[in-house]
Design an enzyme around this catalytic site. Sequence first.
Site, PDB file in Angstrom:
ATOM      1  N   SER A  51       0.949  -1.244  -0.101  1.00 53.76           N
ATOM      2  CA  SER A  51       0.185  -0.016  -0.024  1.00 53.76           C
ATOM      3  C   SER A  51       1.031   1.344   0.057  1.00 53.76           C
ATOM      4  O   SER A  51       0.428   2.102  -0.254  1.00 53.76           O
ATOM      5  CB  SER A  51      -0.776   0.041   1.252  1.00 53.76           C
ATOM      6  N   GLY A 228      -3.861  -2.433  -1.403  1.00 55.38           N
ATOM      7  CA  GLY A 228      -3.052  -1.878  -2.060  1.00 55.38           C
ATOM      8  C   GLY A 228      -2.843   0.308  -2.228  1.00 55.38           C
ATOM      9  O   GLY A 228      -3.539   0.208  -2.097  1.00 55.38           O
ATOM     10  N   GLY A 230      -2.226   3.648  -4.258  1.00 52.30           N
ATOM     11  CA  GLY A 230      -2.959   5.002  -5.660  1.00 52.30           C
ATOM     12  C   GLY A 230      -4.486   5.387  -5.009  1.00 52.30           C
ATOM     13  O   GLY A 230      -5.657   4.999  -4.302  1.00 52.30           O
ATOM     14  N   CYS A 256      -9.320  -2.072   2.926  1.00 50.66           N
ATOM     15  CA  CYS A 256      -8.891  -0.552   2.701  1.00 50.66           C
ATOM     16  C   CYS A 256      -8.854  -0.076   1.070  1.00 50.66           C
ATOM     17  O   CYS A 256     -10.257   0.373   0.453  1.00 50.66           O
ATOM     18  CB  CYS A 256      -7.072  -0.821   2.998  1.00 50.66           C
ATOM     19  N   LEU A 257      -8.286  -0.298  -0.261  1.00 51.26           N
ATOM     20  CA  LEU A 257      -8.663  -0.588  -1.429  1.00 51.26           C
ATOM     21  C   LEU A 257      -9.808  -0.785  -1.865  1.00 51.26           C
ATOM     22  O   LEU A 257     -10.702  -0.295  -2.384  1.00 51.26           O
ATOM     23  CB  LEU A 257      -6.968  -0.796  -2.502  1.00 51.26           C
ATOM     24  N   GLN A 260     -12.628   0.812  -0.783  1.00 57.01           N
ATOM     25  CA  GLN A 260     -12.806   1.583  -1.967  1.00 57.01           C
ATOM     26  C   GLN A 260     -13.670   1.840  -2.970  1.00 57.01           C
ATOM     27  O   GLN A 260     -14.444   1.996  -3.261  1.00 57.01           O
ATOM     28  CB  GLN A 260     -11.637   2.714  -1.718  1.00 57.01           C
ATOM     29  N   ASN A 298      -3.749   2.546   6.683  1.00 51.76           N
ATOM     30  CA  ASN A 298      -2.596   3.297   6.311  1.00 51.76           C
ATOM     31  C   ASN A 298      -3.519   3.526   4.471  1.00 51.76           C
ATOM     32  O   ASN A 298      -3.844   2.609   3.962  1.00 51.76           O
ATOM     33  CB  ASN A 298      -1.733   1.531   5.380  1.00 51.76           C
ATOM     34  N   GLY A 300      -4.271   7.148   1.777  1.00 52.41           N
ATOM     35  CA  GLY A 300      -5.102   8.408   1.481  1.00 52.41           C
ATOM     36  C   GLY A 300      -6.424   8.814   1.107  1.00 52.41           C
ATOM     37  O   GLY A 300      -6.180   9.966   0.622  1.00 52.41           O
ATOM     38  N   PHE A 301      -6.570   7.896   0.799  1.00 51.83           N
ATOM     39  CA  PHE A 301      -8.496   8.045   0.444  1.00 51.83           C
ATOM     40  C   PHE A 301      -9.406   7.704   0.842  1.00 51.83           C
ATOM     41  O   PHE A 301      -8.605   6.630   1.881  1.00 51.83           O
ATOM     42  CB  PHE A 301      -8.153   7.582  -1.162  1.00 51.83           C
ATOM     43  N   HIS A 342      -6.859  -1.583   8.605  1.00 55.59           N
ATOM     44  CA  HIS A 342      -6.348  -3.052   8.513  1.00 55.59           C
ATOM     45  C   HIS A 342      -6.955  -4.680   9.504  1.00 55.59           C
ATOM     46  O   HIS A 342      -5.435  -4.169  11.050  1.00 55.59           O
ATOM     47  CB  HIS A 342      -4.968  -3.108   7.908  1.00 55.59           C
ATOM     48  N   GLU A 344      -6.130  -6.792   9.641  1.00 52.57           N
ATOM     49  CA  GLU A 344      -4.733  -8.045  10.185  1.00 52.57           C
ATOM     50  C   GLU A 344      -3.589  -7.395  11.098  1.00 52.57           C
ATOM     51  O   GLU A 344      -2.852  -7.953  11.294  1.00 52.57           O
ATOM     52  CB  GLU A 344      -4.385  -8.229   8.515  1.00 52.57           C
TER      53      GLU A 344
END
Length: 375
Positions: A51, A228, A230, A256-257, A260, A298, A300-301, A342, A344
């Site tokens: 990530s 992940g 980006g 996380c990603l 989203q 972790n 940023g979006f 997260h 985990e």
Amino acid sequence: MKYTKRKKAILLLADGTIFEGKSIGKDGTAFGEICFNTGMTGYQEIFTDPSYFGQIMLTTNAHIGNYGINNEEIESESIKIAGLVCKNFSFNYSRDNAQNSLEKYFEEHNLMAISDIDTRAVVRYIRNKGAMNAVISTDTDIEVLTEKLKSVPNMVGLELASKVSTKEPYFFGDENAPFKISALDIGIKKNILRNLAKRGCYIKVFPYNATFEEMNSFNPDGFFLSNGPGDPEPLKDAQQIAKEVIKRNIPLFGICLGHQIIALANGIPTYKMHNGHRGINHPIKNIITGKGEITSQNHGFVVSREELEKNEDFEITHIHLNDNTIAGMRMKNKNCFSVQYHPEASPGPHDSSYLFDEFIENIKLSKEMNIKAIK
């Protein structure tokens, strides 16, 4: 001493701000979006977390490297950060089960890093100004570095999953396990796979550009969308997979990603945060149980809370207590849920590991319903 021989190095931010330090490991230059992690431990897991691909990591803990490197404490097969900025770098380590020093580890992975930076000043600066691109370098020609920095792409709209995803499908766990999971690797951490496997899952991990048909050919009991790097918006293939899984009401879990991606697949937008959440001490409230959790984060979006609240198919399950952003959601009439953080950990607390148990329970209920439907 080696310490006295280290070269002068600089951290140059996109707005022209300069911080001076000393180089660690190789000479050279590294570019990326600078971000800070507030964890007091777990630097090896952080450095190998996919990530963080393409980001320069600023560690707020004053000492980095003091407990060396253990070959088992990795979240991927290589360092994923673009570079490191820290205050005090320990060339010596004092842990019995460490196999190597962090310095040697950086040399093996060809990582650019600098220390002796006033990290408190840098954190306060980018906390107020927001995340931005930066460069760390032993080349102190500011004009040259400034021009090169201008060409570094912004994280908004940047697709990075393809840079860290597996190239070919692979299996993880016991093939005789009771549950089969198709996992989309858009930057998956090893500890996610470990958590699923120890709960009786045999996982087939697919590349970022896999199709639903390919993933479904494994005849899975559930689907998983990983974390992940980006911007999630460009990942149209992953969004299509989420749509197909939800349409068929197959158990789906996203982290996380992946969280989203599920939002975007349902028309709920995401946006880039001022700084993001990165650390192992973030407070979360579980709206369903009313309990608080300390979590590892972790990202940023984040998913738009305003738009999520308008969507009648979803309900909010978790909220970040620092800024009231969305930390978890689930669909009311579909077997689908996700979290922004997260569970985990690795590194981090285990307050949220119950979410993997919930995924398994969803799978069990789904299998029972399918058996009843056949009868």
